[in-house]
Design an enzyme around this catalytic site. Structure first.
Site, PDB file in Angstrom:
ATOM      1  N   ASN A  17    -101.981 -66.909  34.428  1.00 54.79           N
ATOM      2  CA  ASN A  17    -103.276 -67.278  35.006  1.00 54.79           C
ATOM      3  C   ASN A  17    -103.082 -67.931  36.364  1.00 54.79           C
ATOM      4  OD1 ASN A  17    -102.218 -69.421  33.402  1.00 54.79           O
ATOM      5  ND2 ASN A  17    -104.203 -70.436  33.308  1.00 54.79           N
ATOM      6  N   GLU A  20    -105.202 -70.066  39.074  1.00 57.07           N
ATOM      7  CA  GLU A  20    -106.453 -70.803  39.311  1.00 57.07           C
ATOM      8  C   GLU A  20    -106.689 -71.022  40.805  1.00 57.07           C
ATOM      9  OE1 GLU A  20    -106.369 -74.223  36.709  1.00 57.07           O
ATOM     10  OE2 GLU A  20    -106.594 -72.928  34.944  1.00 57.07           O
ATOM     11  N   ASN A  21    -107.863 -71.528  41.108  1.00 51.90           N
ATOM     12  CA  ASN A  21    -108.267 -71.704  42.500  1.00 51.90           C
ATOM     13  C   ASN A  21    -109.203 -72.898  42.592  1.00 51.90           C
ATOM     14  OD1 ASN A  21    -109.950 -71.035  45.051  1.00 51.90           O
ATOM     15  ND2 ASN A  21    -108.305 -69.539  45.066  1.00 51.90           N
ATOM     16  N   ALA A  22    -109.141 -73.607  43.719  1.00 50.35           N
ATOM     17  CA  ALA A  22    -110.021 -74.767  43.921  1.00 50.35           C
ATOM     18  C   ALA A  22    -111.487 -74.340  43.812  1.00 50.35           C
ATOM     19  CB  ALA A  22    -109.754 -75.394  45.282  1.00 50.35           C
ATOM     20  N   TYR A  78    -113.262 -72.613  41.589  1.00 50.96           N
ATOM     21  CA  TYR A  78    -112.900 -72.232  40.214  1.00 50.96           C
ATOM     22  C   TYR A  78    -113.096 -70.758  39.840  1.00 50.96           C
ATOM     23  CZ  TYR A  78    -112.444 -77.259  39.057  1.00 50.96           C
ATOM     24  OH  TYR A  78    -112.066 -78.559  39.009  1.00 50.96           O
ATOM     25  N   CYS A 112    -107.586 -64.903  34.917  1.00 52.47           N
ATOM     26  CA  CYS A 112    -106.831 -65.084  33.679  1.00 52.47           C
ATOM     27  C   CYS A 112    -105.531 -64.274  33.706  1.00 52.47           C
ATOM     28  CB  CYS A 112    -107.644 -64.593  32.479  1.00 52.47           C
ATOM     29  SG  CYS A 112    -109.128 -65.533  32.143  1.00 52.47           S
ATOM     30  N   GLU A 122    -104.331 -62.263  31.434  1.00 49.26           N
ATOM     31  CA  GLU A 122    -104.456 -60.893  30.926  1.00 49.26           C
ATOM     32  C   GLU A 122    -104.874 -59.943  32.032  1.00 49.26           C
ATOM     33  OE1 GLU A 122    -105.632 -63.659  29.695  1.00 49.26           O
ATOM     34  OE2 GLU A 122    -105.911 -63.603  27.526  1.00 49.26           O
ATOM     35  N   CYS A 157    -110.589 -64.217  26.750  1.00 51.91           N
ATOM     36  CA  CYS A 157    -112.009 -64.363  27.090  1.00 51.91           C
ATOM     37  C   CYS A 157    -112.687 -62.990  27.122  1.00 51.91           C
ATOM     38  CB  CYS A 157    -112.154 -65.073  28.433  1.00 51.91           C
ATOM     39  SG  CYS A 157    -111.871 -64.010  29.855  1.00 51.91           S
ATOM     40  N   CYS A 183    -111.667 -60.552  29.942  1.00 51.72           N
ATOM     41  CA  CYS A 183    -110.339 -59.945  29.723  1.00 51.72           C
ATOM     42  C   CYS A 183    -110.424 -58.866  28.653  1.00 51.72           C
ATOM     43  CB  CYS A 183    -109.322 -61.008  29.336  1.00 51.72           C
ATOM     44  SG  CYS A 183    -108.881 -62.063  30.735  1.00 51.72           S
TER      45      CYS A 183
HETATM   46  N1  THU Z   1    -107.293 -68.218  30.570  1.00 52.12           N
HETATM   47  C1  THU Z   1    -106.516 -67.099  30.543  1.00 52.12           C
HETATM   48  O1  THU Z   1    -105.614 -66.932  31.369  1.00 52.12           O
HETATM   49  N2  THU Z   1    -106.762 -66.198  29.569  1.00 52.12           N
HETATM   50  C2  THU Z   1    -107.766 -66.295  28.651  1.00 52.12           C
HETATM   51  O2  THU Z   1    -107.999 -65.360  27.906  1.00 52.12           O
HETATM   52  C3  THU Z   1    -108.534 -67.520  28.535  1.00 52.12           C
HETATM   53  C4  THU Z   1    -108.363 -68.474  29.633  1.00 52.12           C
HETATM   54  C5  THU Z   1    -107.060 -69.198  31.624  1.00 52.12           C
HETATM   55  C6  THU Z   1    -108.160 -69.282  32.630  1.00 52.12           C
HETATM   56  C7  THU Z   1    -107.954 -70.683  33.151  1.00 52.12           C
HETATM   57  O3  THU Z   1    -106.962 -70.635  34.164  1.00 52.12           O
HETATM   58  C8  THU Z   1    -107.406 -71.448  31.971  1.00 52.12           C
HETATM   59  O4  THU Z   1    -106.920 -70.459  31.063  1.00 52.12           O
HETATM   60  C9  THU Z   1    -108.428 -72.313  31.248  1.00 52.12           C
HETATM   61  O5  THU Z   1    -109.568 -71.607  30.920  1.00 52.12           O
END
Ligand code: THU
Length: 160
Positions: free
Chosen positions: A61, A63-65, A67, A72, A74, A111, A114
């Site tokens: 995963n 992330e970014n400031a 959001y 993710c 996947e 999620c 994904c």
């Molecule tokens: N995240 C994933 O990488 N995969 C998922 O299926 C659920 C959530 C990540 C997104 C975010 O960076 C962090 O988990 C918290 O939600």
């Protein structure tokens, strides 16, 4: 009015029940949690995709400031696999999650976005994509991504 049921099937198992190929893939997904960029959630997710020709593509995963601009593990992984190996189906996708220094006891649940990307990959190559969700105590195996997303949206749904 008619009530209808959707039934889904998955296997719940332990590490020793996995084949060597599955264990190798899960190990790669676990390793990828250490390369995740998650300064906001501190929830590290790693994924590894085994392609039909034996290639393994990995991701985590990001992330970014801002959001919602993050992605993710996947989708990072499947988009990389599909972008770099557009003619090679994905056979298996393994996912592992780590937080506060430990892998999660229970498998992380992908999620909805994904899952939608997973079923597009599966549909695109017309080959079931096995999904392995790793947990320290329990591992889930789905025979196909579609089993994780009843009522998924497919290209056929774009027709009138
Ligand atoms: N995240 C994933 O990488 N995969 C998922 O299926 C659920 C959530 C990540 C997104 C975010 O960076 C962090 O988990 C918290 O939600």
């Amino acid at each position: 009015m008619k009530t209808q049921d959707i039934h889904t099937t998955f296997q719940s198992c332990q590490w020793d029940d996995l084949t060597v190929e599955q264990q190798t893939l899960v190990e790669r997904a676990k390793q990828m949690t250490f390369q995740s960029y998650c300064p906001y959630s501190h929830f590290n997710v790693g994924a590894a995709a085994l392609l039909a020709d034996g290639t393994i593509v990995t991701g985590s995963n990001q992330e970014n400031a801002a959001y919602p601009s993050g992605l993710c593990a996947e989708r990072t992984t499947l988009f990389a696999a599909n972008a770099n190996h557009p003619d090679t189906p994905v056979k298996t996708l393994a996912i592992a999650c780590r937080t506060r220094g430990s892998f999660t006891q229970r498998p992380g649940s992908p999620c909805g976005s994904c899952r939608q990307v997973m079923i597009e990959t599966e549909h695109r190559y017309r080959l079931p994509m096995e999904v392995i969700l790793y947990g320290e105590q329990e591992i889930y195996i789905f025979r196909a991504a579609a089993d994780l997303l009843p009522f998924g949206f497919f290209s056929e749904d774009l027709q009138a």
